[in-house]
Design a protein around this motif. Structure first.
Motif, PDB file in Angstrom:
ATOM      1  N   GLU A  91       4.318  -7.280  13.847  1.00  0.00           N
ATOM      2  CA  GLU A  91       3.013  -7.166  14.551  1.00  0.00           C
ATOM      3  C   GLU A  91       2.451  -5.871  14.508  1.00  0.00           C
ATOM      4  O   GLU A  91       3.016  -4.644  14.322  1.00  0.00           O
ATOM      5  N   ALA A  92       1.088  -5.701  14.644  1.00  0.00           N
ATOM      6  CA  ALA A  92       0.579  -4.574  14.459  1.00  0.00           C
ATOM      7  C   ALA A  92       0.753  -3.602  15.663  1.00  0.00           C
ATOM      8  O   ALA A  92       1.065  -4.008  16.717  1.00  0.00           O
ATOM      9  N   GLY A  93       1.082  -2.304  15.315  1.00  0.00           N
ATOM     10  CA  GLY A  93       1.629  -1.271  16.565  1.00  0.00           C
ATOM     11  C   GLY A  93       3.146  -0.822  16.338  1.00  0.00           C
ATOM     12  O   GLY A  93       3.400  -0.050  17.060  1.00  0.00           O
ATOM     13  N   TYR A  94       3.687  -1.835  15.630  1.00  0.00           N
ATOM     14  CA  TYR A  94       5.200  -1.768  15.593  1.00  0.00           C
ATOM     15  C   TYR A  94       5.537  -0.957  14.273  1.00  0.00           C
ATOM     16  O   TYR A  94       5.029  -1.782  13.034  1.00  0.00           O
ATOM     17  N   PRO A  95       6.387   0.074  14.000  1.00  0.00           N
ATOM     18  CA  PRO A  95       6.417   0.761  12.578  1.00  0.00           C
ATOM     19  C   PRO A  95       7.449  -0.030  11.719  1.00  0.00           C
ATOM     20  O   PRO A  95       8.662   0.273  11.931  1.00  0.00           O
ATOM     21  N   ALA A  96       6.979  -0.956  10.905  1.00  0.00           N
ATOM     22  CA  ALA A  96       8.137  -1.515  10.229  1.00  0.00           C
ATOM     23  C   ALA A  96       7.421  -1.763   8.605  1.00  0.00           C
ATOM     24  O   ALA A  96       6.286  -1.969   8.557  1.00  0.00           O
ATOM     25  N   ALA A  97       8.257  -1.513   7.679  1.00  0.00           N
ATOM     26  CA  ALA A  97       7.772  -1.720   6.250  1.00  0.00           C
ATOM     27  C   ALA A  97       8.873  -2.020   5.313  1.00  0.00           C
ATOM     28  O   ALA A  97      10.170  -1.557   5.619  1.00  0.00           O
ATOM     29  N   LEU A  98       8.524  -2.540   4.311  1.00  0.00           N
ATOM     30  CA  LEU A  98       9.475  -3.084   3.107  1.00  0.00           C
ATOM     31  C   LEU A  98       9.171  -2.050   1.922  1.00  0.00           C
ATOM     32  O   LEU A  98       8.077  -2.059   1.593  1.00  0.00           O
ATOM     33  N   LEU A  99      10.159  -1.331   1.470  1.00  0.00           N
ATOM     34  CA  LEU A  99      10.197  -0.584   0.394  1.00  0.00           C
ATOM     35  C   LEU A  99      10.462  -1.489  -0.905  1.00  0.00           C
ATOM     36  O   LEU A  99      11.779  -2.184  -0.936  1.00  0.00           O
ATOM     37  N   ILE A 100       9.714  -1.746  -1.838  1.00  0.00           N
ATOM     38  CA  ILE A 100       9.867  -2.743  -2.805  1.00  0.00           C
ATOM     39  C   ILE A 100      10.484  -1.739  -3.910  1.00  0.00           C
ATOM     40  O   ILE A 100       9.901  -0.754  -4.608  1.00  0.00           O
ATOM     41  N   ARG A 101      11.661  -1.992  -4.262  1.00  0.00           N
ATOM     42  CA  ARG A 101      12.543  -1.079  -5.145  1.00  0.00           C
ATOM     43  C   ARG A 101      12.619  -1.414  -6.638  1.00  0.00           C
ATOM     44  O   ARG A 101      13.049  -0.651  -7.287  1.00  0.00           O
ATOM     45  N   GLY A 102      12.396  -2.710  -6.689  1.00  0.00           N
ATOM     46  CA  GLY A 102      12.762  -3.103  -8.172  1.00  0.00           C
ATOM     47  C   GLY A 102      11.904  -4.473  -8.420  1.00  0.00           C
ATOM     48  O   GLY A 102      11.823  -5.173  -7.279  1.00  0.00           O
ATOM     49  N   ALA A 103      11.575  -4.902  -9.612  1.00  0.00           N
ATOM     50  CA  ALA A 103      10.941  -5.998  -9.972  1.00  0.00           C
ATOM     51  C   ALA A 103      10.955  -6.223 -11.425  1.00  0.00           C
ATOM     52  O   ALA A 103      10.948  -5.395 -12.099  1.00  0.00           O
ATOM     53  N   GLY A 104      11.232  -7.685 -11.756  1.00  0.00           N
ATOM     54  CA  GLY A 104      11.334  -7.902 -13.249  1.00  0.00           C
ATOM     55  C   GLY A 104      12.509  -7.164 -13.793  1.00  0.00           C
ATOM     56  O   GLY A 104      13.587  -6.947 -13.037  1.00  0.00           O
ATOM     57  N   ASP A 105      12.285  -6.529 -14.737  1.00  0.00           N
ATOM     58  CA  ASP A 105      13.447  -5.535 -15.368  1.00  0.00           C
ATOM     59  C   ASP A 105      13.455  -4.054 -15.137  1.00  0.00           C
ATOM     60  O   ASP A 105      14.035  -3.198 -15.316  1.00  0.00           O
ATOM     61  N   ILE A 106      12.070  -4.023 -13.995  1.00  0.00           N
ATOM     62  CA  ILE A 106      11.995  -2.406 -13.583  1.00  0.00           C
ATOM     63  C   ILE A 106      13.090  -2.302 -12.400  1.00  0.00           C
ATOM     64  O   ILE A 106      12.868  -2.623 -11.358  1.00  0.00           O
ATOM     65  N   VAL A 107      14.050  -1.094 -12.692  1.00  0.00           N
ATOM     66  CA  VAL A 107      14.770  -0.792 -11.494  1.00  0.00           C
ATOM     67  C   VAL A 107      14.453   0.419 -11.060  1.00  0.00           C
ATOM     68  O   VAL A 107      14.598   1.473 -11.859  1.00  0.00           O
ATOM     69  N   GLY A 108      14.088   0.709  -9.867  1.00  0.00           N
ATOM     70  CA  GLY A 108      13.717   2.104  -9.272  1.00  0.00           C
ATOM     71  C   GLY A 108      12.264   2.237  -8.516  1.00  0.00           C
ATOM     72  O   GLY A 108      11.505   1.481  -9.347  1.00  0.00           O
ATOM     73  N   PRO A 109      12.033   2.277  -7.360  1.00  0.00           N
ATOM     74  CA  PRO A 109      10.606   2.373  -6.955  1.00  0.00           C
ATOM     75  C   PRO A 109       9.428   3.107  -7.685  1.00  0.00           C
ATOM     76  O   PRO A 109       8.530   2.647  -7.747  1.00  0.00           O
ATOM     77  N   ALA A 110      10.104   4.337  -8.184  1.00  0.00           N
ATOM     78  CA  ALA A 110       9.124   5.253  -8.765  1.00  0.00           C
ATOM     79  C   ALA A 110       8.826   4.819 -10.379  1.00  0.00           C
ATOM     80  O   ALA A 110       7.508   4.606 -10.582  1.00  0.00           O
ATOM     81  N   ARG A 111       9.755   4.027 -10.809  1.00  0.00           N
ATOM     82  CA  ARG A 111       9.489   3.418 -12.240  1.00  0.00           C
ATOM     83  C   ARG A 111       8.505   2.260 -11.880  1.00  0.00           C
ATOM     84  O   ARG A 111       7.632   2.101 -12.634  1.00  0.00           O
ATOM     85  N   LEU A 112       8.560   1.420 -10.730  1.00  0.00           N
ATOM     86  CA  LEU A 112       7.750   0.223 -10.410  1.00  0.00           C
ATOM     87  C   LEU A 112       6.539   0.585 -10.246  1.00  0.00           C
ATOM     88  O   LEU A 112       5.518   0.356 -11.032  1.00  0.00           O
ATOM     89  N   THR A 113       6.345   1.836  -9.381  1.00  0.00           N
ATOM     90  CA  THR A 113       4.793   2.324  -9.096  1.00  0.00           C
ATOM     91  C   THR A 113       4.130   2.845 -10.308  1.00  0.00           C
ATOM     92  O   THR A 113       2.873   2.607 -10.660  1.00  0.00           O
ATOM     93  N   LYS A 114       5.048   3.287 -11.130  1.00  0.00           N
ATOM     94  CA  LYS A 114       4.400   4.002 -12.212  1.00  0.00           C
ATOM     95  C   LYS A 114       3.866   2.777 -13.245  1.00  0.00           C
ATOM     96  O   LYS A 114       2.999   2.859 -13.849  1.00  0.00           O
ATOM     97  N   ALA A 115       4.806   1.847 -13.614  1.00  0.00           N
ATOM     98  CA  ALA A 115       4.638   0.678 -14.655  1.00  0.00           C
ATOM     99  C   ALA A 115       3.501  -0.050 -14.113  1.00  0.00           C
ATOM    100  O   ALA A 115       2.621  -0.505 -14.956  1.00  0.00           O
ATOM    101  N   LEU A 116       2.930  -0.023 -12.826  1.00  0.00           N
ATOM    102  CA  LEU A 116       1.911  -1.038 -12.278  1.00  0.00           C
ATOM    103  C   LEU A 116       0.843  -0.131 -11.935  1.00  0.00           C
ATOM    104  O   LEU A 116      -0.173  -0.735 -11.451  1.00  0.00           O
ATOM    105  N   ALA A 117       0.678   1.400 -12.155  1.00  0.00           N
ATOM    106  CA  ALA A 117      -0.474   1.836 -11.697  1.00  0.00           C
ATOM    107  C   ALA A 117      -0.677   1.891 -10.274  1.00  0.00           C
ATOM    108  O   ALA A 117      -1.927   1.591  -9.784  1.00  0.00           O
ATOM    109  N   ILE A 118       0.462   1.820  -9.487  1.00  0.00           N
ATOM    110  CA  ILE A 118       0.185   2.036  -8.134  1.00  0.00           C
ATOM    111  C   ILE A 118       0.159   3.390  -7.381  1.00  0.00           C
ATOM    112  O   ILE A 118       1.030   4.349  -7.675  1.00  0.00           O
ATOM    113  N   ASP A 119      -0.796   3.744  -6.682  1.00  0.00           N
ATOM    114  CA  ASP A 119      -0.820   5.196  -6.125  1.00  0.00           C
ATOM    115  C   ASP A 119      -1.619   4.947  -4.649  1.00  0.00           C
ATOM    116  O   ASP A 119      -1.879   3.920  -4.197  1.00  0.00           O
TER     117      ASP A 119
END
Length: 176
Positions: A91-119
């Motif tokens: 719910e809004a107001g409660y601090p909770a989030a999920l870190l996406i660490r990997g998808a497809g063959d990409i392992v590592g959250p920094a590699r993932l954001t770089k590959a997908l141009a997420i900023d």
């Protein structure tokens, strides 16, 4: 066209959402280019007491997206060089989030954001087709293929937070 996950999917307990995200499809659209990757690794950061979470002390301009509403993108910069993709849950107001660490063959959250141009341009926006980043229904992964382990890189948080099995990983069989 595959069904896009709704805000209601994310407005549930973080551990439930994290487990169910394994096998779902992360989609990134930039112009005419669309990339679809099965989510393979997720970590949970949940609540005012979770010392590994950016939300454990108080709300700040940096972590405001983590306080919701559910399905809000929280993208932050770390180590002076990497973007991290998180999605607010509960719910809004409660601090909770999920870190996406990997998808497809990409392992590592920094590699993932770089590959997908997420900023930072995505932080605070809703996870949606309009933002260019969304999640679709994927495949259901059997329980025996999902490992639960402690989170990575949070020794500073101390016990019991270091040992909580709040990391979910799709353990694929070799050759699959």
């Amino acid at each position: 066209m595959p069904k896009t996950l709704s805000k209601a999917f994310f407005n549930r307990p973080s551990l439930t959402v994290a487990r169910e995200l394994i096998g779902k499809t992360l989609v990134r659209q930039r112009g005419d280019s669309i990339v679809r990757l099965a989510i393979t690794e997720v970590e949970v950061y949940d609540g005012f007491r979770d010392r590994a979470s950016h939300g454990w002390r108080k709300e700040t301009p940096r972590n405001t997206p983590m306080y919701g509403p559910a399905g809000t993108l929280y993208v932050y910069f770390t180590y002076g060089m990497h973007w991290m993709l998180n999605i607010a849950t509960r719910e809004a107001g409660y601090p909770a989030a999920l870190l996406i660490r990997g998808a497809g063959d990409i392992v590592g959250p920094a590699r993932l954001t770089k590959a997908l141009a997420i900023d930072k341009t995505l932080t605070g926006k809703p996870l949606s087709r309009k933002s260019g980043l969304w999640i679709e229904e994927g495949i259901r992964i059997p329980g025996k293929e999902v490992l639960r382990t402690p989170r990575i890189g949070i020794k500073y948080a101390g016990e019991p937070w270091v040992s909580k099995p709040w990391r979910f990983v799709w353990k694929k069989e070799k050759g699959s």
